[in-house]
Write a protein that holds these residues in place. Structure first.
Motif, PDB file in Angstrom:
ATOM      1  N   PHE A   1       0.825  -1.202   0.000  1.00 15.59           N
ATOM      2  CA  PHE A   1       0.000   0.000   0.000  1.00 15.59           C
ATOM      3  C   PHE A   1       0.862   1.257   0.000  1.00 15.59           C
ATOM      4  CE2 PHE A   1      -4.250  -1.763   0.965  1.00 15.59           C
ATOM      5  CZ  PHE A   1      -4.988  -0.897   0.162  1.00 15.59           C
ATOM      6  N   GLY A   2       2.048   1.157   0.596  1.00 15.04           N
ATOM      7  CA  GLY A   2       2.954   2.293   0.543  1.00 15.04           C
ATOM      8  C   GLY A   2       3.363   2.643  -0.873  1.00 15.04           C
ATOM      9  N   VAL A   3       3.343   1.639  -1.765  1.00 10.11           N
ATOM     10  CA  VAL A   3       3.625   1.879  -3.180  1.00 10.11           C
ATOM     11  C   VAL A   3       2.365   2.348  -3.913  1.00 10.11           C
ATOM     12  CG1 VAL A   3       4.368   0.796  -5.330  1.00 10.11           C
ATOM     13  CG2 VAL A   3       5.491   0.209  -3.189  1.00 10.11           C
TER      14      VAL A   3
ATOM     15  N   CYS B   1       8.034  12.343   2.820  1.00  9.25           N
ATOM     16  CA  CYS B   1       9.111  11.501   2.316  1.00  9.25           C
ATOM     17  C   CYS B   1       9.506  11.936   0.902  1.00  9.25           C
ATOM     18  CB  CYS B   1       8.664  10.041   2.312  1.00  9.25           C
ATOM     19  SG  CYS B   1       9.952   8.881   1.861  1.00  9.25           S
ATOM     20  N   LYS B   2      10.800  11.904   0.610  1.00 10.90           N
ATOM     21  CA  LYS B   2      11.293  12.321  -0.699  1.00 10.90           C
ATOM     22  C   LYS B   2      10.844  11.358  -1.802  1.00 10.90           C
ATOM     23  CE  LYS B   2      15.443  14.658   1.070  1.00 10.90           C
ATOM     24  NZ  LYS B   2      16.930  14.669   1.087  1.00 10.90           N
ATOM     25  N   GLU B   3      10.990  10.048  -1.567  1.00 15.34           N
ATOM     26  CA  GLU B   3      10.592   9.031  -2.539  1.00 15.34           C
ATOM     27  C   GLU B   3       9.724   7.986  -1.839  1.00 15.34           C
ATOM     28  OE1 GLU B   3      13.982   8.521  -5.810  1.00 15.34           O
ATOM     29  OE2 GLU B   3      14.701   8.027  -3.791  1.00 15.34           O
ATOM     30  N   PRO B   4       8.470   8.317  -1.538  1.00 19.20           N
ATOM     31  CA  PRO B   4       7.647   7.418  -0.725  1.00 19.20           C
ATOM     32  C   PRO B   4       7.409   6.059  -1.364  1.00 19.20           C
ATOM     33  CG  PRO B   4       6.329   9.184  -1.689  1.00 19.20           C
ATOM     34  CD  PRO B   4       7.756   9.540  -1.935  1.00 19.20           C
ATOM     35  N   HIS B   5       7.305   5.980  -2.693  1.00 14.34           N
ATOM     36  CA  HIS B   5       7.020   4.707  -3.342  1.00 14.34           C
ATOM     37  C   HIS B   5       8.171   3.719  -3.188  1.00 14.34           C
ATOM     38  CE1 HIS B   5       9.237   7.108  -6.243  1.00 14.34           C
ATOM     39  NE2 HIS B   5       9.558   6.001  -6.898  1.00 14.34           N
ATOM     40  N   LYS B   6       9.394   4.193  -2.928  1.00 12.99           N
ATOM     41  CA  LYS B   6      10.542   3.313  -2.705  1.00 12.99           C
ATOM     42  C   LYS B   6      10.870   3.182  -1.217  1.00 12.99           C
ATOM     43  CE  LYS B   6      12.874   4.374  -7.099  1.00 12.99           C
ATOM     44  NZ  LYS B   6      14.110   4.911  -7.729  1.00 12.99           N
ATOM     45  N   SER B   7      10.866   4.294  -0.528  1.00  7.42           N
ATOM     46  CA  SER B   7      11.349   4.311   0.858  1.00  7.42           C
ATOM     47  C   SER B   7      10.408   3.605   1.823  1.00  7.42           C
ATOM     48  CB  SER B   7      11.554   5.761   1.319  1.00  7.42           C
ATOM     49  OG  SER B   7      12.549   6.394   0.551  1.00  7.42           O
ATOM     50  N   ILE B   8       9.093   3.758   1.643  1.00  7.60           N
ATOM     51  CA  ILE B   8       8.141   3.203   2.605  1.00  7.60           C
ATOM     52  C   ILE B   8       8.205   1.676   2.664  1.00  7.60           C
ATOM     53  CG2 ILE B   8       5.671   2.912   3.095  1.00  7.60           C
ATOM     54  CD1 ILE B   8       5.266   5.819   2.342  1.00  7.60           C
TER      55      ILE B   8
ATOM     56  N   TYR C   1       6.690  -2.654  -5.756  1.00 16.97           N
ATOM     57  CA  TYR C   1       6.689  -3.723  -4.752  1.00 16.97           C
ATOM     58  C   TYR C   1       5.273  -4.245  -4.616  1.00 16.97           C
ATOM     59  CZ  TYR C   1       6.737  -6.272  -0.389  1.00 16.97           C
ATOM     60  OH  TYR C   1       6.592  -7.265   0.549  1.00 16.97           O
ATOM     61  N   MET C   2       5.145  -5.576  -4.588  1.00 19.24           N
ATOM     62  CA  MET C   2       3.842  -6.212  -4.390  1.00 19.24           C
ATOM     63  C   MET C   2       4.007  -7.345  -3.391  1.00 19.24           C
ATOM     64  SD  MET C   2       2.491  -6.273  -8.354  1.00 19.24           S
ATOM     65  CE  MET C   2       0.772  -6.590  -7.927  1.00 19.24           C
TER      66      MET C   2
END
Length: 595
Positions: A94-96, A267-274, A544-545
């Motif tokens: 879900f973060g992605v 977050c700067k890059e939430p789709h990767k960092s989270i 990410y899945m």
């Protein structure tokens, strides 16, 4: 007219936030924010580790080992950690999917299930963070009292009085904790000062905590005695039932990784960092908890472990009193950063809910100078301070797990629903917003998952009470056989709390009709899972899945439900009271003012 109004009201309860709209910065009505984007993957991982790493290592390990699981606390932490990891993988997906939000499970439920469920989850996340903040402050106060040889506590009890327990635990040393009150107010000021300052403070304390953890492991090995795992009832003095009950409490120690999901707006890059930070932080925390609980039960017999300050007392007991100062520094740093991790996300969830109109909108105001939701921070911090003052540490810990387990369950269910929904279409009538399937389909899935959890819970308890064969105990018209009277008593309590009491009674003797009925339910469950597996998944690919669908979310849902059923009745009563307060706010304000 009444029917039309009823339909409108029902639609209001079930309306959703489209995923595409949640990810589009241009839709100001949905995702407008004034929070700064300054956090990296390392910052998020540090926030997650700090949020989880304090109370579990310095408080919960001793409490569970002494009262519930004995040396089996090692497995309690492993089980709780694996359950958290299952939920963490769903959070990561879900973060992605919805990276640019501050609402965590609240937002995830909003885009998949509906507004009412989202409010319910968000409201209980606030409960989680309130109690986490109060319990963290109480743990720090307890450590300070321990350093003073309980002088502070005795003075408080003598001159102010003791607190009545709200969970039926008579603790003569429980007192109004003004030190905890002061600690929460100070940390509230730190959070309100700005996110960058909070993260720098958090990272510095985490470095101290890791160094002290290494000292605990190295010094503890020098005093370890394997006989402590063999004597005093063995490694599992209370059986696997004790391990599982301990896991329900140990789960509290992993509460905190969801703080990462509340930082999407910053977050700067939430789709990767989270997603990365969630997995990293859970792995680090599980390593710390398992190793510390192993050392604790190796150095001392579990019956001698101090409940509230186990590590300080452990080194005092073996004569290494000099370690007291190092442990105190680490405990203080760890508990402070854990407190920070509980207080940090609370105003951000309130901020997101207020921006959507589900709670009072003034809670969504952001101060220009600090770039933080100051009003939400001050109000939530003040309520947490009152809880820390008036409620004992043990009562706080028992109150905490249920709201988080429920939130984790809904996130796992949301991932399952999204992955098996058809390709999202765009409808011109909704101004380009995504059109999601109806709530009726989702409600059916919810009932299916809950039924599966109940069936597996009955099977697990039935297996749990059929292994040992050395002691007999009669109650309620049937006989239980187990290794000692304590185990028999615990077994009876497990059965009596179970909804399938009558069935469990006959499963003990392996009655043919009970075994046939159980087999039938298991077959139905497996058929349902196979049917889900055969359904086409949404072809949309993400960075990410969550792997192993549908098994991973289903396992997480079952484990979370099982752990919720292990919590005490008084915990459920308090949870229901809190929910009624939330319902009053939602139906009195939120449903009429949401966007």
């Amino acid at each position: 007219l009444k029917i039309h109004n009823a339909k409108n009201f029902t639609n209001a309860l079930n309306r959703k936030r489209p995923i595409e709209a949640m990810r589009d910065d241009r839709r100001k009505s949905v995702t407008s924010t004034k929070l700064p984007k300054c956090l990296t993957t390392l910052d998020l991982t540090s926030l997650g580790v700090g949020s989880c790493g304090g109370t579990g290592m310095y408080v919960v390990s001793g409490m569970v080992a002494h009262e519930i699981a004995g040396p089996g606390v090692v497995f309690s932490f492993i089980i709780a950690g694996l359950v958290s990891l299952l939920s963490g993988m769903c959070y990561a997906e879900f973060g992605v999917r919805v990276p640019k939000t501050s609402g965590s499970a609240y937002t995830y439920s909003y885009v998949t299930i509906g507004e009412f469920t989202a409010f319910f989850i968000g409201w209980n996340l606030v409960l989680e963070y309130l109690i986490g903040t109060a319990s963290g402050a109480s743990a720090i106060s307890s450590m300070i009292d321990s350093l003073s040889n309980q002088t502070i506590g005795h003075w408080m009890v003598l001159h102010i009085g003791k607190l009545p327990s709200i969970a039926g635990h008579d603790n003569p040393n429980s007192y109004p904790d003004f030190i905890a009150l002061f600690i929460v107010l100070v940390m509230t000021a730190v959070i309100a000062a700005g996110v960058r300052n909070s993260v720098i403070f958090n990272n510095a304390l985490n470095v101290v905590n890791i160094l002290v953890w290494l000292f605990i492991i190295i010094a503890g090995i020098c005093f370890a005695d394997v006989e402590n795992w063999r004597k005093y009832g063995g490694f599992f003095p209370h059986g696997w039932s004790g391990v599982l009950r301990g896991a329900a409490t140990c789960f509290y120690a992993y509460i905190g990784f969801d703080i990462i999901a509340t930082t999407g707006d910053e977050c700067k890059e939430p789709h990767k960092s989270i997603p990365r930070a969630i997995i990293y932080s859970l792995a680090v925390c599980m390593t710390c908890y398992v190793t510390v609980s192993a050392i604790l039960t190796l150095v001392l017999p579990y019956t001698l472990i101090h409940e509230e300050s186990p590590l300080l007392d452990m080194f005092n007991h073996v004569g290494f009193w000099q370690a007291k100062y190092i442990i105190s520094v680490g405990a203080f740093a760890s508990l402070v950063v854990s407190l920070l991790g509980s207080l940090f996300p609370m105003p951000r969830v309130l901020y997101t809910m207020a921006s959507d109109g589900l709670v009072f909108r003034f809670l969504g105001n952001v101060m220009k100078y600090t770039e933080t939701p100051v009003i939400a921070t001050v109000i939530s911090g003040s309520i947490a301070a009152i809880l820390a003052l008036a409620v004992s540490l043990r009562d706080l810990i028992e109150m905490m797990s249920i709201g988080t387990l429920l939130a984790y369950t809904l996130v796992c269910l949301s991932v399952l629903l999204l992955r098996y929904q058809p390709v999202v279409l765009v409808d011109s009538r909704t101004n380009g917003c995504a059109v999601l399937p109806s709530v009726d389909e989702e409600h059916t899935n919810v009932e299916t998952m809950e039924s599966a959890a109940e069936i597996l819970d009955s099977r697990d308890n039935a297996n749990l009470i059929s292994k040992d064969n050395t002691e007999k105990y009669k109650s309620a018209g049937f006989e239980i056989i187990c290794n000692n009277k304590i185990a028999c008593y615990n077994t009876l309590n497990v059965i009596k709390r179970n909804k399938f009491y009558f069935l469990a009674k006959h499963l003990i003797y392996k009655a043919w009709w009970a075994m046939l009925l159980l087999s039938f339910f298991i077959i139905i469950l497996l058929v349902l899972i196979l049917l889900v597996c055969q359904q086409p998944q949404n072809p949309t690919r993400l960075a990410y899945m969550a792997p192993c669908l549908p098994f991973l979310p289903i396992c997480a849902i079952w484990f979370n439900t099982y752990l919720m059923l292990k919590l005490s009745a008084i915990t459920w009563i308090r949870f229901i009271v809190w929910c009624f307060v939330g319902l009053f706010i939602y139906f009195g304000y939120g449903v009429w003012n949401s966007d």
